[in-house]
Each structure stands twice: as structure tokens, then as C-alpha cells.
Design a protein around this motif. Sequence first.
Motif, PDB file in Angstrom:
ATOM      1  N   GLN A   1       0.821  -1.220   0.000  1.00  0.00           N
ATOM      2  CA  GLN A   1       0.000   0.000   0.000  1.00  0.00           C
ATOM      3  C   GLN A   1       0.857   1.274   0.000  1.00  0.00           C
ATOM      4  OE1 GLN A   1      -0.615  -2.533   2.305  1.00  0.00           O
ATOM      5  NE2 GLN A   1      -2.316  -3.382   1.111  1.00  0.00           N
ATOM      6  N   CYS A   2       2.171   1.146  -0.306  1.00  0.00           N
ATOM      7  CA  CYS A   2       3.061   2.327  -0.298  1.00  0.00           C
ATOM      8  C   CYS A   2       2.602   3.317  -1.363  1.00  0.00           C
ATOM      9  CB  CYS A   2       4.498   1.889  -0.570  1.00  0.00           C
ATOM     10  SG  CYS A   2       5.646   3.302  -0.551  1.00  0.00           S
ATOM     11  N   THR A   3       2.547   4.588  -0.978  1.00  0.00           N
ATOM     12  CA  THR A   3       2.050   5.651  -1.878  1.00  0.00           C
ATOM     13  C   THR A   3       3.183   6.493  -2.457  1.00  0.00           C
ATOM     14  OG1 THR A   3       1.795   7.141   0.016  1.00  0.00           O
ATOM     15  CG2 THR A   3      -0.125   5.794  -0.630  1.00  0.00           C
ATOM     16  N   TRP A   4       4.421   6.078  -2.320  1.00  0.00           N
ATOM     17  CA  TRP A   4       5.554   6.909  -2.797  1.00  0.00           C
ATOM     18  C   TRP A   4       5.473   7.181  -4.295  1.00  0.00           C
ATOM     19  CZ3 TRP A   4       8.560  10.530  -2.003  1.00  0.00           C
ATOM     20  CH2 TRP A   4       9.735  10.768  -2.738  1.00  0.00           C
ATOM     21  N   GLY A   5       5.047   6.176  -5.037  1.00  0.00           N
ATOM     22  CA  GLY A   5       4.940   6.371  -6.478  1.00  0.00           C
ATOM     23  C   GLY A   5       3.957   7.481  -6.818  1.00  0.00           C
ATOM     24  N   THR A   6       2.807   7.483  -6.133  1.00  0.00           N
ATOM     25  CA  THR A   6       1.813   8.539  -6.379  1.00  0.00           C
ATOM     26  C   THR A   6       2.335   9.903  -5.924  1.00  0.00           C
ATOM     27  OG1 THR A   6       0.051   6.910  -6.036  1.00  0.00           O
ATOM     28  CG2 THR A   6      -0.568   9.240  -5.936  1.00  0.00           C
ATOM     29  N   LEU A   7       3.046   9.882  -4.785  1.00  0.00           N
ATOM     30  CA  LEU A   7       3.577  11.135  -4.253  1.00  0.00           C
ATOM     31  C   LEU A   7       4.618  11.744  -5.194  1.00  0.00           C
ATOM     32  CD1 LEU A   7       3.662  13.139  -1.923  1.00  0.00           C
ATOM     33  CD2 LEU A   7       5.355  11.689  -0.806  1.00  0.00           C
ATOM     34  N   ARG A   8       5.407  10.884  -5.838  1.00  0.00           N
ATOM     35  CA  ARG A   8       6.409  11.400  -6.773  1.00  0.00           C
ATOM     36  C   ARG A   8       5.753  12.137  -7.936  1.00  0.00           C
ATOM     37  NH1 ARG A   8      10.472   6.428  -7.887  1.00  0.00           N
ATOM     38  NH2 ARG A   8       8.448   5.505  -8.397  1.00  0.00           N
ATOM     39  N   GLN A   9       4.653  11.593  -8.428  1.00  0.00           N
ATOM     40  CA  GLN A   9       3.952  12.261  -9.524  1.00  0.00           C
ATOM     41  C   GLN A   9       3.415  13.630  -9.080  1.00  0.00           C
ATOM     42  OE1 GLN A   9       3.769  11.327 -12.694  1.00  0.00           O
ATOM     43  NE2 GLN A   9       5.057   9.550 -12.215  1.00  0.00           N
ATOM     44  N   SER A  10       2.951  13.686  -7.846  1.00  0.00           N
ATOM     45  CA  SER A  10       2.423  14.955  -7.331  1.00  0.00           C
ATOM     46  C   SER A  10       3.541  15.991  -7.187  1.00  0.00           C
ATOM     47  CB  SER A  10       1.737  14.727  -5.978  1.00  0.00           C
ATOM     48  OG  SER A  10       0.667  13.824  -6.103  1.00  0.00           O
TER      49      SER A  10
END
Length: 468
Positions: free
Chosen positions: A345-354
Motif C-alpha cells: 500500500q506504499c504511496t511513494w509512487g503517487t507522491l512522486r507524480q504529485s
Amino acid sequence: MTVRAMAGEINEGSVPAYYREVYEAISCRTDERVQVEVFQRLLQRSGLSKATLNQIAEHVDSTDGFLSKLSLYKALALIALAQQGKQPSPKLLENCIQELPKPQLGEPRELSALRMQPAQENALTMSQTLDKLLDRDTVQVELIPEKKGLFLKHVEYQVTSQRYKISVYRRYSDFDVFHEVLLQRFAYRVVPALPPKRMLKGVLTSVSEREFIEGRRRALGRFINLVARHPFFSEDELVKTFLTFSGSDVQTKLRDTYKKTGDEFMTNRTATQAKEYLPADIQGQFSTSRDLIRNIHNSFQRLRDRAEKMAERSKENATDLLLFGKELSTLGSDTTPLPAMASPQCTWGTLRQSLKSLSVEFAVLSDKAAQQGRREEDDVVEKLNLFLDLLQSYRDLCERHEKGVLHEHQRALHKYGMMKRQMMSATVQSKEQASVEQLESRIVQETDLNRRQASQACTHTVSMKPHS
């Protein structure tokens, strides 16, 4: 015909016929009053000095640019008194029990032409709007790639005049000679100041040197535009030569042009009447004006310094915003794979896009901050610098005036001393030696006598003081 002028007021029913004829000649056809402009032209026909005319004008009432009939009659009486060598004062009219004097202004039928003449401009002032001055010319001063000399590199500028539609190349030394001949030609006018000269050592690599060169380019641009838009300078051959001559030696050309024209003060028609335009307390007014200009200059210099710091902070803010956005973009573009132990459930990938998207917003903010810095520099700092250049030019004029007056006084004293020595020499040579010795003896005796008299006077003064 007699008339009594009480408290400076004229009785209309008992004025001389000449007064009525003058009034009929210059009064408005649709109005019973006289325009102030027409009255000013009438004063010019009196042959009186400017100071006297100003005194008469102060004693004459006007409303909304017009004089009444009685005000004109009062002015005519004051003009006549002044022409008789009297002080033009309403108090003289209070005790006037004889016929009012007739002023010497010419035949009344000739005066009617005054209504149709254009208003005479003050020789010391010019009716010029800012738009008209700006329309005279716009000169661009651009830096061109530096050329390497024998030992040092020198900076060259491309000077483009919109009026003459030509570009020429000038070095700082060309501006310096141009400024020099302007001061010689227009010694008693406000000549804009040049930025300081600075020798550049080695290759232009340091930021401070580049900033100095850019600052000097801007200052030279302000200088040449002030000159090119000046009502008198702009029409002078010196300015045209500097802006259009494309030969190899513009400095010699400028000096030759000055030799042909000479000092403006020696050929200007107004200069022959300079004393007429100067008030009695000119030295006091000059001192007050100089101190006022100095205080204004110092205040605006502080304002300019603050505005420069504000513009610099805006540019630094733009740089910080841009770097901040680049760092966000670097984080958002990171392609390093996540370790196996990371949670599904790590959200780092989504955070990088943001973060990458947010970096675009910071780039926009950086661009706006940079634009704000440029506006502050061009619209605020540069205009304050232009005003400071004008104030500094006035201060320089005051200094030239003071040095010039002092030089004239010293030269006059030196000339007087030379004449006195020559007269004494001629007197001594015409006498025999015995006469010379007798003359010297008399001088010594008179000097001793004066000293004894001064000593006795001091002793007498002391003896007269009451004892405490």
C-alpha cells in the motif's frame, strides 16, 4: 484736470484722456477688461527694467487673468512715475493732487496691435511638456562584444538615435570628451553628469565587473537621452556630431566643432541682459536653492538604495523558487525501484507524480517573481536614477558657479594689484631719489601718528568704563 488717488485707487471720472485712449486700444472687444497677457506686452513698451516692471505688476490687481479698467489706470500712473525715476508705489498716488502723469508708451492707435500679438515668453523659462521633450529623440545604448586591445580589453557601445536613424560606435572616452566640450559650450546650463570611469583589469569574468559594466551602460543611456531631449542641447551641432559622426576620430571632430561655435554665454542674447534677470538677493536664493537640492538628492538617494534592495530581493526570490521547483522535479523524476520489503500500500509512487506536477507551479511563480524584479529595476530604480542624475547635475552646476565666481574675484583682485603696482612704479620713477626718501618718511610718520591715535582712543575707552 485734477484727481486725488485715495489709498492707491484711481477715480475713473477724472483720469487724463490718454489713459482712456490706451484702455480703448487694448481692452477686449467683448469685455470691459484687459487681458493680463496684453498688459504684460504693454509693460514691455515702457523701457523700464525687469525689476521695476515686477514691482508695478505686484501693485496691480487682476482676477481670472484680467485687469479691470481702474487697475489699468493705476498701472499707467505707476509706469509714468517710474519713468520719472520715482519708486512705483501706491503711496505716491495717495498724495497726488495734480493731474496724473502721462506714461511714454507710444500713440494709442499703435497699441491696439498688442491684442493680436502672441504672448511674449519669458527668456529664462520654456513651456515644454514632458511628452514634447520625450518626442525629441530616444537613444539606445547597447553593449557590443568587447575588443581586445594591446594590453587590456575595452568596452564599446552601439549608440542608436531614433531621430537621426543611425547607429554609431562609441567608447567611454568618447563620452568623456563629449561631456567635456558640453561643459565648455554650456558652462551655465545643467549638463548631465557622466558615470565614473573604471579601468578593467584582465578578462571580464567576475560578476562584480559585469555588473559594473551593465550599470555604466544604463548610466550612459540616461546621460545621452537627457542631452538628446534637452531643448537647447538637442539642436546643437555638438550633439548631432556625437550621434551621427561615423569617422575614425570622433573626439577630434567634437573639439573642432566646439572651436567653431564657442562658449554659448559669449554669444547668447540673453547673456547681455543677465543682470536684469537676477533678483537683488541672488546669493541668498542661490544658497537656499543649493541646500534644498542637496537635501532632496540625499533623500532620493536613500529611496533609490531601498528600491534596489527590493528589486534584488525579488530576483533572489525568483531564483529560490526556481531551485525549489527543480528539487521537487528531481524527486518526482526519481526512478529508483522500491525495495521488496516495502508495503504493497506504499504511496511513494503517487507522491512522486504529485511532486513533479507541483514543480511546474513553482516554475511559474519563479517567472512571475523575475518579472516583478525586472519591473522594479526598470520602472522604479531606473527612474529614480534618472531623477538623481538631474539633481546631481544641478549640484555640479552650483559648484561650477561658485568656482567661477571665486575665480573671477581672484582674477579681478590680481588685475587690480598689478595696476596698483604699475601706478606706484610710475610715480616713483618720475621722482628724484630725494623725493622718494621724503615720500617714504611721510608714510612712516603718518603710520606712527595713526598708531598713537588708535592707542589713545583705546586708552580713553577703557578709562570711560565704570568700575565694577
